[in-house]
Motif scaffolding. Structure first.
Motif, PDB file in Angstrom:
ATOM      1  N   GLU A 145      54.056  40.752  20.231  1.00 16.91           N
ATOM      2  CA  GLU A 145      53.670  42.107  20.577  1.00 16.91           C
ATOM      3  C   GLU A 145      53.017  42.801  19.383  1.00 16.91           C
ATOM      4  OE1 GLU A 145      54.199  46.442  20.913  1.00 16.91           O
ATOM      5  OE2 GLU A 145      55.359  45.136  19.592  1.00 16.91           O
ATOM      6  N   LEU A 146      53.572  42.576  18.160  1.00 15.22           N
ATOM      7  CA  LEU A 146      53.001  43.168  16.960  1.00 15.22           C
ATOM      8  C   LEU A 146      51.605  42.615  16.678  1.00 15.22           C
ATOM      9  CD1 LEU A 146      56.070  43.262  14.536  1.00 15.22           C
ATOM     10  CD2 LEU A 146      54.896  45.212  15.568  1.00 15.22           C
ATOM     11  N   GLU A 147      51.460  41.315  16.893  1.00 12.52           N
ATOM     12  CA  GLU A 147      50.156  40.696  16.680  1.00 12.52           C
ATOM     13  C   GLU A 147      49.114  41.290  17.628  1.00 12.52           C
ATOM     14  OE1 GLU A 147      48.098  36.226  16.665  1.00 12.52           O
ATOM     15  OE2 GLU A 147      50.233  36.496  17.098  1.00 12.52           O
ATOM     16  N   GLN A 148      49.520  41.509  18.877  1.00 14.63           N
ATOM     17  CA  GLN A 148      48.594  42.083  19.849  1.00 14.63           C
ATOM     18  C   GLN A 148      48.208  43.510  19.457  1.00 14.63           C
ATOM     19  OE1 GLN A 148      47.162  40.594  22.502  1.00 14.63           O
ATOM     20  NE2 GLN A 148      46.001  42.502  22.800  1.00 14.63           N
ATOM     21  N   ARG A 149      49.203  44.294  19.007  1.00 13.51           N
ATOM     22  CA  ARG A 149      48.919  45.663  18.574  1.00 13.51           C
ATOM     23  C   ARG A 149      48.003  45.669  17.345  1.00 13.51           C
ATOM     24  NH1 ARG A 149      54.759  48.204  17.980  1.00 13.51           N
ATOM     25  NH2 ARG A 149      53.567  49.970  17.132  1.00 13.51           N
ATOM     26  N   TRP A 150      48.215  44.715  16.427  1.00  7.85           N
ATOM     27  CA  TRP A 150      47.381  44.636  15.226  1.00  7.85           C
ATOM     28  C   TRP A 150      45.925  44.362  15.600  1.00  7.85           C
ATOM     29  CZ3 TRP A 150      48.836  45.347  10.114  1.00  7.85           C
ATOM     30  CH2 TRP A 150      47.878  45.017   9.157  1.00  7.85           C
TER      31      TRP A 150
END
Length: 608
Positions: free
Chosen positions: A451-456
Motif C-alpha cells: 500500500e505504501l509503495e502504491q501511495r509513493w
C-alpha cells in the motif's frame, strides 16, 4: 440459582429418585404419583387488581391427606391410585381463560406499553397457551368419561397429568407466564423506585446479572416492615444471594422464617414442600443436621403419595441418624451439598464433579450415593456447557483476529477447574493463536508495504504532472510510516520544485510590469507577483529558495511604493484574491534576474 414456589406435582418431575435438592434444577423423572396442586406467583402491576387470596384461587388442589405413615404405604403398595382431580383441572382451565383475556389486553394496548422484546414473544406465548389449554380440556374429558375404579387407567392419567403440570409450571415461571400472569395489588416492597423500577424487578435484574452484593445492600436498605412485605420471589432471590456470598446460615434463617409464616397462614403442605426442601439442604450445608432431619421427616410425612420426593427424603434419613451425625461421611456430604448449592461455573468449573467422584470412591455404599451421582452428572453437564462456551468465545475472538484477547482468555482459566484433556486443548489453542497472530502480522506487513509503495508511486505521478500541492499531501501522509524519512526528504524536494515554479510565475508578472505603461495594469501585475511570492513562504516553508523569495518580495514592494505609497497597505487590508488579467503577450526578452535593476527605458512600452 433461581428458586421458584412450586408444588409437589412440579417436584415429581424436578426431583428424581436420588436427586439432590437444588433450586431450579431437574433430574430424571420419578414414578408416577398422584398429581398435586399448582400455585402461580402473582405479577405486580396495575391490571386485574385482586387480593393474594384471590390469586391463590387459581390453584389446582387435591383433597387433604390425613392418614398415618403405615396406612399411606399400604395404600401405595396396593396400587389404589385415584384419577386426577376434576376440580383441579377445571381450575387450571379457568386460569388459562384468564391468561387469554390478559393476552388480548396486552395485544390491543389496553393494559400497558410492551417492550420490543415482549411484543416479539407475544405470538409464541399465545401458541404455548393454546397447547396447554387444549391438553387440559382433553384431560377433563378423559376423567369425566373414564372409570374411576380402573387403577391402570388412573395410573396413566396421573402420569400424563404430571407431564402436563410440569409444562404448565414451566410456562407459568417463564417470561410468557409472567407477562400474562395474574396481577395483584402492589406491596410496599413492590412499589416503583425513583428510576421507575419496582423493588422486586430490581432484585430480579441484579440476580440475573449475578450482582449478589448489591442485592444484599438493597435488602439492607429496607426497613424491617418493608422486608416483611416483600414478595416471596424477592425473599428467595435474596436468600440465593446470601448463599453465593457464603452466608448460608442467614439464608437458612430466612427460609425458616418464610416456612414458619406460611405454616401460620395455613398454607397447604404442597406449597411448603419446595421451601422445606431448600431449607433442609441449607441445614445440611451449614451443619444443622437435626434441623435438616426434622425437615426431611416432615416432607416424608406430608407427601408419601409423591414417591420420588419420599424416596429422596428417606435417602437422607439413614445418613442423618443420631449415630451418624458426627461421621466423616456426613461431613463430606454436607460439604458437597454446600458447594453444589452455591455452584457457579465460572468459579467452580468441574471441581464439584471431582468432589462427587471422590465421595463415591470413599463411600460406595452410602445411602445418598444415587443423589451424589445425580449431582455429579448434573455438574458435569453444566461444566461441559461452561467449557464449551469458553472455547466458542476463544474461537470467535480468533475469527475476529483478536488474538491477544483470545490468548488472555485462555491464560485466565484456572488449572484447578478443568481436567488434563481440557488443559491440553486450551494449550493447543494458545499455540494456534500464536502462529495465527504471527502469520497475520506478516500478511499485514506485506499489505502495508504494498500500500505504501502504491501511495509513493501515486505521489511521483502527481509531481511529474506538476500537481505539487497534491503530491506534498500524499507524502505528508507517509511521514509516520516506515518510509517516513524518505517521505520527509521528498516533501522538501517537491516544495523546492513548487516554490521555484511559483517564483518563475511571479518573475514573469514582474517582467510584464516593466513593459507595461498603463498604471492600473502595472499595479495589478505587482500585486499578483507579490501574492505569488508571499504564497511561497506560506505553502512551501521548507523550500531551499526562501532567502531569494524574501529578496524578491522586497524588490516588488519597492516598485509598489514607487507607484503608490498606499498601495501595499490597501492590498493588505483586503483579500483581493483576484487574478491578473492575462494580456497574451510575452516579453521581448527575459533577464537572468527579472527582479534586478532593469535597463534604462525598460519601464516604458515600446513606441509604435
Amino acid at each position: 440459582m433461581h428458586k421458584t414456589l412450586v408444588t409437589a406435582a412440579a417436584l415429581c418431575g424436578l426431583l428424581a429418585v436420588g436427586g439432590c435438592a437444588h433450586p431450579g434444577r431437574q433430574t430424571t423423572p420419578a414414578p408416577e404419583p398422584v398429581a398435586g396442586p399448582i400455585l402461580e406467583r402473582t405479577i405486580k402491576g396495575p391490571l386485574e387488581q385482586q387480593s393474594v387470596g384471590a390469586a391463590a384461587g387459581a390453584s389446582l388442589r387435591q383433597p387433604a391427606v390425613s392418614r398415618n405413615l403405615d396406612e399411606a404405604l399400604r395404600e401405595e403398595a396396593s396400587g389404589a391410585l385415584k384419577p386426577p382431580s376434576l376440580e383441579a383441572i377445571t381450575a387450571r382451565i379457568e386460569a388459562y381463560s384468564g391468561k387469554f383475556r390478559r393476552w388480548n389486553e396486552l395485544n390491543t394496548g389496553a393494559g400497558r406499553q410492551l417492550s420490543p422484546d415482549q411484543r416479539a414473544m407475544m405470538g409464541d406465548c399465545y401458541r404455548q397457551m393454546q397447547r396447554i389449554l387444549a391438553d387440559y380440556n382433553m384431560m377433563r374429558t378423559a376423567v369425566e368419561t373414564g372409570d374411576r375404579s380402573d387403577v391402570t387407567a388412573n395410573s396413566i392419567y396421573s402420569g400424563k397429568m404430571l407431564v402436563l403440570q410440569q409444562r404448565d409450571l414451566d410456562f407459568v415461571e417463564s417470561d410468557c407466564g409472567r407477562l400474562v400472569g395474574p396481577v395483584a395489588v402492589a406491596t410496599p416492597g413492590g412499589r416503583p423506585d425513583q428510576g421507575g423500577q419496582s423493588f422486586d424487578g430490581r432484585i430480579a435484574a441484579l440476580s440475573t446479572e449475578k450482582k449478589y452484593r448489591e442485592i444484599e445492600q438493597a435488602w439492607q436498605g429496607l426497613s424491617p416492615q418493608q422486608q416483611e412485605q416483600t414478595s416471596l420471589d424477592a425473599k428467595m432471590l435474596y436468600a440465593d444471594a446470601l448463599v453465593y456470598l457464603q452466608k448460608e446460615e442467614e439464608a437458612a434463617d430466612l427460609y425458616r422464617g418464610i416456612v414458619g409464616r406460611m405454616e401460620a397462614d395455613g398454607r397447604s403442605p404442597a406449597e411448603l414442600l419446595p421451601l422445606r426442601k431448600i431449607l433442609a439442604d441449607l441445614c445440611i450445608a451449614i451443619g444443622r443436621y437435626q434441623d435438616a432431619q426434622a425437615q426431611y421427616v416432615q416432607i416424608s410425612k406430608d407427601y408419601l403419595a409423591l414417591a420420588s420426593v419420599d424416596a429422596w427424603a428417606r435417602m437422607h434419613l439413614p445418613l442423618l441418624g443420631g449415630d451418624q451425625q458426627a461421621s466423616l461421611e456426613l461431613a463430606a456430604y454436607s460439604g458437597l451439598v454446600r458447594n453444589y448449592l452455591g455452584y457457579l461455573p465460572e468459579q467452580d468449573g468441574f471441581r464439584i464433579v471431582w468432589e462427587a467422584e471422590k465421595y463415591l470412591a470413599d463411600y460406595p455404599r452410602s445411602s445418598v450415593a444415587a443423589n451424589v451421582k445425580a449431582i455429579r452428572d448434573e455438574m458435569n453437564k453444566a461444566g461441559d456447557a461452561w467449557f464449551s462456551g469458553i472455547v466458542a468465545e476463544i474461537d470467535r475472538l480468533a475469527g475476529a483476529k483478536k488474538y491477544q484477547e483470545a490468548a488472555a482468555m485462555i491464560k485466565a482459566q484456572r488449572a484447578d477447574m478443568i481436567n488434563d484433556q481440557q488443559r491440553d486443548l486450551l494449550n493447543a489453542r494458545l499455540d494456534e493463536l500464536g502462529l495465527a497472530e504471527a502469520a497475520e502480522r506478516e500478511t499485514t506487513k506485506m499489505a502495508q508495504e504494498q500500500e505504501l509503495e502504491q501511495r509513493w508511486n501515486n505521489g511521483l505521478q502527481l509531481v511529474s504532472s506538476g500537481r505539487y500541492d497534491e503530491a506534498i499531501k500524499v507524502f505528508d501522509g507517509m511521514t509516520e510510516t516506515e518510509l517516513g524519512a524518505r517521505a520527509d526528504a521528498k516533501i522538501v524536494e517537491i516544495s523546492s520544485m513548487a516554490a521555484r515554479e511559483d517564483r518563475r510565475k511571479a518573475a514573469d508578472l514582474f517582467i510584464r510590469y516593466t513593459r507595461t505603461g498603463d498604471v492600473e495594469v502595472r499595479k495589478n501585475l505587482l500585486i499578483e507577483s507579490r501574492r505569488l511570492l508571499k504564497g511561497i513562504l506560506v505553502k512551501y516553508p521548507r523550500a531551499d529558495i526562501t532567502d531569494k523569495v524574501l529578496g524578491n518580495i522586497q524588490r516588488v514592494e519597492q516598485e509598489m511604493n514607487a507607484i503608490d505609497p498606499n498601495l501595499i497597505a490597501e492590498v493588505d487590508s483586503r483579500d483581493t484574491g483576484g487574478k491578473v488579467r492575462e494580456n497574451g503577450w510575452a516579453p521581448a526578452y527575459e533577464p537572468d534576474d527579472p527582479f534586478g535593476a532593469q535597463p534604462q527605458g525598460m519601464g516604458e512600452p515600446a513606441r509604435q
